[in-house]
Design a protein around this motif. Structure first.
Motif, PDB file in Angstrom:
ATOM      1  N   PRO A   4       0.846  -1.395  -0.132  1.00  0.00           N
ATOM      2  CA  PRO A   4      -0.161   0.123  -0.016  1.00  0.00           C
ATOM      3  C   PRO A   4       0.817   1.381   0.106  1.00  0.00           C
ATOM      4  N   LEU A   5       0.481   2.330  -0.575  1.00  0.00           N
ATOM      5  CA  LEU A   5       1.250   3.601  -0.541  1.00  0.00           C
ATOM      6  C   LEU A   5       0.189   4.623   0.244  1.00  0.00           C
ATOM      7  N   THR A   6       0.893   5.406   0.831  1.00  0.00           N
ATOM      8  CA  THR A   6       0.170   6.445   1.763  1.00  0.00           C
ATOM      9  C   THR A   6      -0.128   7.441   1.131  1.00  0.00           C
ATOM     10  N   THR A   7      -1.145   8.314   1.814  1.00  0.00           N
ATOM     11  CA  THR A   7      -1.984   9.502   0.854  1.00  0.00           C
ATOM     12  C   THR A   7      -0.717  10.623   0.545  1.00  0.00           C
ATOM     13  N   LYS A   8       0.208  10.719   1.452  1.00  0.00           N
ATOM     14  CA  LYS A   8       1.494  11.499   1.313  1.00  0.00           C
ATOM     15  C   LYS A   8       2.132  11.342   0.236  1.00  0.00           C
ATOM     16  N   GLN A   9       2.264   9.950  -0.366  1.00  0.00           N
ATOM     17  CA  GLN A   9       2.979   9.569  -1.732  1.00  0.00           C
ATOM     18  C   GLN A   9       2.340   9.943  -2.845  1.00  0.00           C
ATOM     19  N   ALA A  10       1.016  10.439  -2.815  1.00  0.00           N
ATOM     20  CA  ALA A  10       0.208  10.827  -3.965  1.00  0.00           C
ATOM     21  C   ALA A  10       1.152  11.641  -4.892  1.00  0.00           C
ATOM     22  N   VAL A  11       1.763  12.826  -4.530  1.00  0.00           N
ATOM     23  CA  VAL A  11       2.738  13.789  -5.169  1.00  0.00           C
ATOM     24  C   VAL A  11       3.589  12.921  -5.948  1.00  0.00           C
ATOM     25  N   HIS A  12       4.294  11.963  -5.297  1.00  0.00           N
ATOM     26  CA  HIS A  12       5.469  11.191  -5.858  1.00  0.00           C
ATOM     27  C   HIS A  12       4.997  10.490  -7.189  1.00  0.00           C
ATOM     28  N   GLU A  13       3.666  10.097  -6.933  1.00  0.00           N
ATOM     29  CA  GLU A  13       3.134   9.175  -8.204  1.00  0.00           C
ATOM     30  C   GLU A  13       2.657  10.049  -9.402  1.00  0.00           C
ATOM     31  N   ARG A  14       2.876  11.469  -9.515  1.00  0.00           N
ATOM     32  CA  ARG A  14       2.654  12.278 -10.719  1.00  0.00           C
ATOM     33  C   ARG A  14       3.703  11.801 -11.675  1.00  0.00           C
ATOM     34  N   LEU A  15       3.423  12.144 -12.937  1.00  0.00           N
ATOM     35  CA  LEU A  15       3.943  11.612 -14.238  1.00  0.00           C
ATOM     36  C   LEU A  15       4.801  12.648 -14.886  1.00  0.00           C
ATOM     37  N   SER A  16       6.102  12.341 -15.322  1.00  0.00           N
ATOM     38  CA  SER A  16       6.716  13.239 -16.112  1.00  0.00           C
ATOM     39  C   SER A  16       6.333  13.072 -17.239  1.00  0.00           C
ATOM     40  N   ASN A  17       6.513  14.262 -18.342  1.00  0.00           N
ATOM     41  CA  ASN A  17       5.869  14.219 -19.744  1.00  0.00           C
ATOM     42  C   ASN A  17       6.181  13.166 -20.486  1.00  0.00           C
ATOM     43  N   PRO A  18       7.551  12.330 -20.545  1.00  0.00           N
ATOM     44  CA  PRO A  18       7.547  11.131 -21.389  1.00  0.00           C
ATOM     45  C   PRO A  18       6.787  10.229 -20.971  1.00  0.00           C
ATOM     46  N   VAL A  19       6.608   9.827 -19.667  1.00  0.00           N
ATOM     47  CA  VAL A  19       5.665   8.812 -19.142  1.00  0.00           C
ATOM     48  C   VAL A  19       4.372   8.871 -19.421  1.00  0.00           C
TER      49      VAL A  19
END
Length: 604
Positions: A11-26
């Motif tokens: 599981p991922l914590t809610t605080k980790q949501a910002v790190h799940e954002r995508l770079s442009n190539p991905v």
């Protein structure tokens, strides 16, 4: 639980949501895989219609493709403005609902949901067709292979947005690179005479070359535009500055899409190709350009992967749209919940299941699914652009006239295309989509009405709370006298003043034994014996509970069940079948509560 963690990750914590954002190539790989992959079959769909008018009509494919690329440019400019005006995402539904009102918003939402499901089914079917073109022996297994692909896609997306991006980005770029190589090599050979001339085959005309036929070919080629709005739907998934990064990615996607689509169409005409049942047009082009060596098979594998992974665009769009509809109470509220991997798990699962059913229903045939495709997405295009026209009319601001003109052009162009699609594809399957949209809207309204009524009935605003709580009568079914039943009885004695133990008499000898045991362990509580001439334990019990309710209007009736919990999962099959039946039968009884008192068996 260990299997879930192995398949989906921790599981991922809610605080980790910002790190799940995508770079442009991905993000380009995730959100653009649908429109980029459509070049693998869009040209073929144009040719399938034009060839009905004979070989002489095939050259119109180039002009039709240029018109479609023009539409790509118009939509790209239009959706860039949607990205900046609505940075929270939501696409056509949010734009139409906020500017044109709820009904147009629901039309856009219904059309998009249908198209997302179709995208998964069409992409997977086309991907399997690519591999069966190279390995014809697999053709009869296409449905099974398609279902396997949907399972893999669903599991990959349940792992989370960034995780799925890592998994699916490489095949997207392999396809773009390999198809780019095919086009460059093919055009180079054609320009410099390094390949033999390929005269157009002689195909007899079965229809006249009419405006309607050309419009049908155009509408078939419009499948190249499906999924182009996905970036505007998923702006929050981009890294900051999200709007700017999304707009830049949109330009990249449109440029690659236009170049690949035109290149394939030109090569198909230069090579004099027509659609063949046993081999796709893109496979024929790759075979001529690259030969039949390793590069050709690499191209086919990359085509299969991108076509299957094109469904990933829908796996990002469908759950996000469903969550927005759920927030507005048009879909079950569970759809707005984010799973432990920070993905909308319920939406992902429902999308996979719906696409699998569609694939089975149409036997995995791409050409059977294509006529249903695009009408929904073009309808949402039109509503989105019309909404942006209203947006600029109301907001105005700096440079609004230019923005107004861009969106007005988009609304008119997509509106005309929608009408053409509806007319030319109506008898070929588009009628199903047109029929489904009002059905879905009716479902949305019904769900919203339920939530409104539920909120009204649950509200404390006009609630007249009684001064004293109503009495509670405990009914305790006794199937046998054992430790689980005695512990359940002790629990009930602590919480109720009136306890009625009941036993259904289905075996007189067993009943006599139970009465004797109850005298010892029942702490003086009478045991009511319910006769059962037909040996049914459930109906006499339900009749007794109903009698208690009628004799005590306004009182609570609590049914206490002593339930055995085995140490191993498979042992549950050996216990508690009566308890399950009782709970199911009492679920909808007013003022009847069922309480489980578990007794855990130890390991042995």
């Amino acid at each position: 639980m260990w299997l879930k963690r192995w398949l989906l990750g921790h599981p991922l914590t809610t605080k980790q949501a910002v790190h799940e954002r995508l770079s442009n190539p991905v993000a380009l790989a995730i959100f653009s895989s649908d429109p980029l992959s459509s070049v693998a079959y869009a040209t073929e769909e144009i040719l399938l219609v034009l060839v009905l008018a004979g070989t002489a009509a095939l050259h119109y494919s180039i002009g039709i493709s240029i018109v479609i690329v023009g539409l790509v440019a118009i939509l790209t400019a239009s959706y860039r403005q949607v990205i900046f005006a609505y940075p929270s995402g939501g696409g056509a539904y949010v734009v139409a609902k906020s500017t044109l009102g709820e009904p147009p918003g629901l039309v856009a939402a219904a059309a998009l949901l249908i198209d997302y499901v179709l995208t998964v089914a069409v992409s997977v079917a086309a991907g399997i067709a690519a591999i069966t073109s190279a390995v014809p022996e697999l053709h009869e297994h296409r449905v099974g292979l398609g279902l396997l692909a949907i399972v893999v896609l669903t599991l990959g997306n349940l792992r989370g947005v960034r995780e799925s991006g890592k998994i699916f980005a490489l095949p997207t770029y392999l396809f773009v690179g390999s198809l780019g190589l095919v086009i460059v090599v093919g055009l180079g050979r054609a320009l410099f005479g390094a390949t033999e001339p390929h005269p157009l085959p002689s195909v007899p005309a079965v229809e006249g070359l009419t405006l309607f036929l050309l419009l049908r070919a155009f509408s078939s080629g419009c499948t190249a535009l499906t999924g182009i709005e996905a970036i505007s739907n998923g702006v929050p998934a981009f890294r900051p500055p999200a709007s700017q990064n999304a707009a830049t990615t949109m330009i990249w996607m449109a440029t690659i899409l236009g170049g690949l689509f035109l290149g394939i169409t030109i090569l198909a005409y230069v090579y004099g190709l027509v659609p063949r049942e046993e081999e796709t047009v893109i496979s024929q082009i790759a075979r001529i350009s690259l030969g039949e060596g390793a590069l050709y098979y690499f191209m086919q594998v990359s085509t299969m992967l991108i076509l299957i992974l094109a469904a990933n665009t829908s796996y990002n769009g469908f759950p996000r749209l469903a969550s927005l509809l759920a927030q507005d109470s048009f879909l079950p509220h569970q759809m707005r919940n984010v799973g432990d991997r920070l993905a909308f798990s319920n939406g992902i699962f429902i999308l996979g299941l719906s696409a699998a059913l569609l694939l089975i229903l149409f036997h995995g045939e791409t050409h059977a699914l294509i006529p249903l495709y695009a009408i929904g997405v073009f309808l949402s295009f039109t509503l989105s652009q019309a909404g942006m026209v209203r947006h600029w009319q109301d907001r105005k601001g700096r440079g609004w006239r230019k923005k107004f003109a861009i969106n007005l052009t988009g609304a008119v162009a997509t509106g005309v295309a929608t009408v053409v699609l509806a007319i030319t594809k109506f008898t070929h399957g588009a009628w199903m989509v047109i029929f489904l949209i009002p059905l879905l809207i009716g479902m949305f309204k019904k769900i919203q009405w339920h939530y409104k009524m539920a909120d009204w009935q649950l509200s404390l605003t006009m609630y007249d709370r009684p001064k004293n709580p109503p009495p509670n009568i405990v009914v305790m079914p006794v199937g046998s006298v054992n430790r689980a039943v005695v512990i359940a009885l002790d629990y009930a004695r602590q919480r109720a003043h009136e306890i009625r133990a009941v036993h259904v008499d289905v075996d007189p000898e067993e009943t006599a034994k139970i009465k004797a045991d109850w005298e010892k362990w029942g702490t003086g509580i009478p045991l009511v014996i319910l006769p059962s001439p037909y040996r049914s334990f459930l109906q006499p019990l339900l009749d007794y509970i109903e009698k208690v309710r009628e004799e005590n209007p306004g009182a609570w009736v609590t049914v206490v069940l002593g339930e055995v919990v085995p140490a191993r999962w498979w042992e549950n099959l050996l216990h508690n079948q009566r308890a399950l039946l009782i709970k199911a039968a009492l679920l909808f009884k007013f003022r009847v509560i069922v309480t489980d008192v578990p007794y855990h068996l130890g390991p042995y």
